[in-house]
Design an enzyme around this catalytic site. Structure first.
Site, PDB file in Angstrom:
ATOM      1  N   ASN A 170     -15.030  10.311 -77.392  1.00 30.91           N
ATOM      2  CA  ASN A 170     -14.176  11.430 -76.982  1.00 30.91           C
ATOM      3  C   ASN A 170     -13.207  10.955 -75.908  1.00 30.91           C
ATOM      4  O   ASN A 170     -13.481   9.970 -75.229  1.00 30.91           O
ATOM      5  CB  ASN A 170     -15.022  12.543 -76.343  1.00 30.91           C
TER       6      ASN A 170
ATOM      7  N   ASP B  65     -27.727  18.852 -77.511  1.00 31.84           N
ATOM      8  CA  ASP B  65     -26.884  19.471 -76.475  1.00 31.84           C
ATOM      9  C   ASP B  65     -27.622  19.316 -75.144  1.00 31.84           C
ATOM     10  O   ASP B  65     -28.569  20.056 -74.843  1.00 31.84           O
ATOM     11  CB  ASP B  65     -26.629  20.946 -76.809  1.00 31.84           C
TER      12      ASP B  65
ATOM     13  N   PHE C  95     -19.251  22.289 -67.924  1.00 31.31           N
ATOM     14  CA  PHE C  95     -17.797  22.165 -68.015  1.00 31.31           C
ATOM     15  C   PHE C  95     -17.370  22.535 -69.430  1.00 31.31           C
ATOM     16  O   PHE C  95     -18.171  22.436 -70.357  1.00 31.31           O
ATOM     17  CB  PHE C  95     -17.350  20.726 -67.704  1.00 31.31           C
TER      18      PHE C  95
ATOM     19  N   LYS D   1     -24.386  28.423 -73.486  1.00 35.02           N
ATOM     20  CA  LYS D   1     -25.137  27.320 -72.870  1.00 35.02           C
ATOM     21  C   LYS D   1     -26.223  27.848 -71.923  1.00 35.02           C
ATOM     22  O   LYS D   1     -27.076  27.094 -71.480  1.00 35.02           O
ATOM     23  CB  LYS D   1     -24.189  26.409 -72.079  1.00 35.02           C
TER      24      LYS D   1
HETATM   25  N1  CTP Z   1     -22.525  19.115 -73.401  1.00 33.61           N
HETATM   26  C1  CTP Z   1     -23.721  18.442 -73.407  1.00 33.61           C
HETATM   27  N2  CTP Z   1     -24.207  17.912 -74.559  1.00 33.61           N
HETATM   28  C2  CTP Z   1     -23.523  18.032 -75.713  1.00 33.61           C
HETATM   29  C3  CTP Z   1     -22.285  18.709 -75.725  1.00 33.61           C
HETATM   30  C4  CTP Z   1     -21.806  19.244 -74.557  1.00 33.61           C
HETATM   31  O1  CTP Z   1     -24.354  18.331 -72.349  1.00 33.61           O
HETATM   32  N3  CTP Z   1     -24.007  17.497 -76.818  1.00 33.61           N
HETATM   33  C5  CTP Z   1     -22.039  19.739 -72.166  1.00 33.61           C
HETATM   34  C6  CTP Z   1     -20.799  19.130 -71.589  1.00 33.61           C
HETATM   35  O2  CTP Z   1     -21.110  18.105 -70.652  1.00 33.61           O
HETATM   36  C7  CTP Z   1     -20.144  20.320 -70.923  1.00 33.61           C
HETATM   37  C8  CTP Z   1     -20.535  21.493 -71.802  1.00 33.61           C
HETATM   38  O3  CTP Z   1     -21.710  21.066 -72.475  1.00 33.61           O
HETATM   39  O4  CTP Z   1     -20.689  20.580 -69.659  1.00 33.61           O
HETATM   40  C9  CTP Z   1     -19.528  21.921 -72.805  1.00 33.61           C
HETATM   41  O5  CTP Z   1     -19.046  20.826 -73.536  1.00 33.61           O
HETATM   42  P1  CTP Z   1     -17.906  21.016 -74.643  1.00 33.61           P
HETATM   43  O6  CTP Z   1     -17.716  19.709 -75.334  1.00 33.61           O
HETATM   44  O7  CTP Z   1     -16.711  21.685 -74.051  1.00 33.61           O
HETATM   45  O8  CTP Z   1     -18.594  22.085 -75.577  1.00 33.61           O
HETATM   46  P2  CTP Z   1     -19.353  21.976 -76.923  1.00 33.61           P
HETATM   47  O9  CTP Z   1     -20.753  22.425 -76.697  1.00 33.61           O
HETATM   48  O10 CTP Z   1     -19.180  20.648 -77.525  1.00 33.61           O
HETATM   49  O11 CTP Z   1     -18.615  23.097 -77.763  1.00 33.61           O
HETATM   50  P3  CTP Z   1     -17.271  23.010 -78.665  1.00 33.61           P
HETATM   51  O12 CTP Z   1     -17.152  21.605 -79.155  1.00 33.61           O
HETATM   52  O13 CTP Z   1     -17.525  24.011 -79.709  1.00 33.61           O
HETATM   53  O14 CTP Z   1     -16.144  23.428 -77.765  1.00 33.61           O
END
Ligand code: CTP
Length: 406
Positions: A213, A311, A332, A350
């Site tokens: 990413n 997650d 975040f 979350k």
């Molecule tokens: N996060 C995490 N583990 C994951 C995905 C996300 O810990 N597998 C955490 C990120 O560090 C951040 C938050 O969740 O604090 C949101 O991450 P984001 O990528 O914006 O959200 P997603 O859950 O991936 O949702 P989407 O892709 O649908 O926006």
């Protein structure tokens, strides 16, 4: 604004080759908003001229207690009363010995002894050859100086001007600045143990390729630095990024999301605050090829299939300690549009009390950002500022929420 804005620092130079670094330090202090009054010993003047330091600080350098320009002829009193802190950099073995003995036969040691001990901190950045640093007399003197109220910032390790390698180098000017800023930061997070994820994750396809990413890790690293400055014990779990570790922060490097989760699980049991800034890859290839995938010339492309990554934030937020209020979780959200709606929905999904939203494409790799804080009370904007500054503001905001919960 930062912790050094408006502070008056007496920068004392004692004799040593590291005096050349004091010029850079003086410049950094001035840039950080401090006024800097340089005081040099006679030995320091053998290594760097007062002219250089005067030009960098815009103030005449003080070198003698017999300077008749002081109307009351008491330079040691005037200088030490004006100071918010006295910083000796470089602090030689001889100067440490002088401090240990309370000597006062030249201006710099005299003003250290004359300083109001409760109000004016004395910070030391030692610099010397490794044998001199390791000598029992030096260590004994330093312990005595610290027992008498001085604060040692420690030394660096590495190649020395004399050609030897080991402990005793002066910390780099940027490291000394970091220490000084930390020293002046109110301890909003004292006794908190903070676990932070930062940067992207890298999900391997084969030994040479993978998916990842956008994320420089700068925001997470800035928060780690600010949390440590605010008195917390900080562990930073970092995906693949090219950033220096903030001073005083324990860093664990990881690659994949699974790797990040395992490391978080190892450290979260003792944490009181979890801040997930990492841009974790949502999916990983279902299987990692053992050898590099090769083109066979036919134009056929590899068929990749993916599985969902754990997650990390949702898992930590659902843990018993988080649910019982022993662990405060901050998430975040990097969005591309509709920040308030997306961030509010993500906060609920979350299960975290505070979610910090930002527009990803507007900040990836940049040194500044704008944040939207979403909690049960509503939303609050933190306008565009440097990530360093936002890190500090966010730490204060989190500290306020922690206080009101306890
Ligand atoms: N996060 C995490 N583990 C994951 C995905 C996300 O810990 N597998 C955490 C990120 O560090 C951040 C938050 O969740 O604090 C949101 O991450 P984001 O990528 O914006 O959200 P997603 O859950 O991936 O949702 P989407 O892709 O649908 O926006």
């Amino acid at each position: 604004m930062n912790a050094l804005t408006g502070k008056h620092i007496v920068l004392g130079l004692s004799g040593g080759i590291a005096c050349y670094k004091a010029a850079e330090l003086a410049r950094l202090l001035v840039k950080a908003g401090a006024t800097v009054q340089v005081v040099m010993t006679e030995a320091a003047e053998h290594f760097i001229t007062a002219v250089t330091l005067q030009a960098l600080t815009g103030r005449a350098v003080a070198t003698s207690q017999w300077d008749m320009r002081e109307p009351n002829a008491m330079a040691h009193i005037n200088l030490s009363r004006e100071a918010d802190a006295i910083l000796i950099a470089p602090c030689s073995a001889d100067f440490i010995a002088r401090l240990a003995q309370g000597r006062s036969d030249e201006l710099l040691s005299l003003l250290c002894v004359a300083r109001p001990i409760e109000r004016v901190p004395l910070l030391l950045a030692p610099a010397m050859n490794r044998e001199m640093w390791a000598h029992p007399a030096t260590q004994r003197n330093l312990m005595q100086a610290v027992a008498d109220g001085a604060v040692s910032l420690g030394v660096g390790c590495g190649e020395q001007a004399c050609g030897e390698t080991g402990d005793g180098r002066m910390l780099e000017p940027a490291e000394i600045l970091e220490e000084l800023e930390a020293f002046f930061t109110p301890k909003w997070l004292a006794s908190e143990r903070v676990l932070i994820t930062a940067g992207p994750t890298f999900e391997a396809i084969d030994p040479v390729r993978g998916i990842t990413n956008h994320s420089s890790g700068k925001m997470g690293f800035a928060i780690a630095r600010a949390a440590r400055e605010a008195g917390a014990q900080v562990t930073l779990v970092a995906g693949p990024v090219h950033l220096p570790t903030p001073r005083g922060v324990a860093r664990v490097d990881v690659h994949s999301a699974q790797n990040m989760l395992e490391t978080v699980e190892q450290h979260v049991a003792t944490a009181t605050l979890f801040i997930a800034t990492a841009a974790v890859a949502d999916w990983r290839p279902a299987a990692v090829a053992l050898h590099k995938l090769k083109k066979d010339g036919s134009g056929a492309v590899p068929q990749l299939s993916f599985v969902e990554n754990p997650d990390i934030l949702a898992q930590v937020a659902a843990s018993a300690r988080a649910r019982h209020g022993q662990l405060y979780c901050v998430g975040f959200a990097a969005e591309s549009e509709d920040l308030l709606a997306n961030a509010s929905a993500k906060r609920k999904r979350k299960g975290v009390p505070l979610l910090v939203g930002n527009i990803g494409p507007a900040t990836f790799g940049q040194d500044d950002n704008a944040l939207l804080l979403v909690d049960e009370a509503g939303a609050q904007e933190l306008p565009r500022a440097s990530k360093r500054e936002l890190g500090r503001t966010l730490v204060q905001q989190i500290a306020e929420r922690l206080r009101s919960r306890r």
